[in-house]
Design a protein around this motif. Sequence first.
Motif, mmCIF file in Angstrom:
data_model
loop_
_atom_site.group_PDB
_atom_site.id
_atom_site.type_symbol
_atom_site.label_atom_id
_atom_site.label_comp_id
_atom_site.label_asym_id
_atom_site.label_seq_id
_atom_site.Cartn_x
_atom_site.Cartn_y
_atom_site.Cartn_z
ATOM 1 N N LYS A 65 2.080 3.579 -42.431
ATOM 2 C CA LYS A 65 2.512 4.915 -42.170
ATOM 3 C C LYS A 65 1.332 5.576 -41.300
ATOM 4 O O LYS A 65 0.274 5.547 -41.403
ATOM 5 N N ARG A 102 -0.985 8.610 -40.254
ATOM 6 C CA ARG A 102 -1.615 9.501 -41.132
ATOM 7 C C ARG A 102 -2.100 10.762 -40.266
ATOM 8 O O ARG A 102 -2.256 12.000 -40.625
ATOM 9 N N ASP A 134 -2.388 4.614 -41.670
ATOM 10 C CA ASP A 134 -2.870 4.150 -42.821
ATOM 11 C C ASP A 134 -2.100 3.268 -43.537
ATOM 12 O O ASP A 134 -0.801 3.613 -43.868
ATOM 13 N N CYS A 146 5.685 8.549 -42.048
ATOM 14 C CA CYS A 146 4.322 9.257 -42.004
ATOM 15 C C CYS A 146 3.920 9.306 -43.328
ATOM 16 O O CYS A 146 4.615 9.599 -44.432
ATOM 17 N N ARG A 147 2.720 9.564 -43.498
ATOM 18 C CA ARG A 147 1.920 9.861 -45.060
ATOM 19 C C ARG A 147 1.990 11.206 -45.381
ATOM 20 O O ARG A 147 2.242 12.071 -44.231
ATOM 21 N N ALA A 180 0.426 14.355 -43.325
ATOM 22 C CA ALA A 180 -0.058 13.742 -41.807
ATOM 23 C C ALA A 180 -0.265 14.819 -40.946
ATOM 24 O O ALA A 180 0.349 16.041 -40.966
#
Length: 138
Positions: A118, A120, A115, A28-29, A32
């Motif tokens: 990853k 977002r 994004d 994940c960003r 997120a």
Amino acid sequence: MTSIRVTAERFFDACDTGKGWKVCEQYCRPGATFSAQADYLSSMETLEAYVEFMKGLFAVLPDGNPEVRSLAVDETRSNVSVFGIFHGTHTGEGGPVPPTGKTTNAEYVYVMDFDGDKIRHMTKIWNDGITMRQLGWT
């Protein structure tokens, strides 16, 4: 570079088997987000909060077992949708009532927006009312 399909599959497995944010965050960003039009999850705004909720669910439904029924990748929109069924029996302590011994087969969909490589944002599509009735919580 890992494809968004592979990332989505790895995230789903880690999240829905209760591995928690320490494992899931790699997919994940930072920051997120999370959303769901389900009363039970309405206060959750971050993916981290949702992942930790799923981790805690295994105390209540210790036999919890996710099943992937379908996975679709939309490269144009940079998202992956996963249709799953979560099977589990309320035998553990926790939840809104003492253990009921009742089982759920909760159908749901995750839509993971990416994004780059990853996640977002993730939306969960789930009828929480049916699950609550199956478990004897309402």
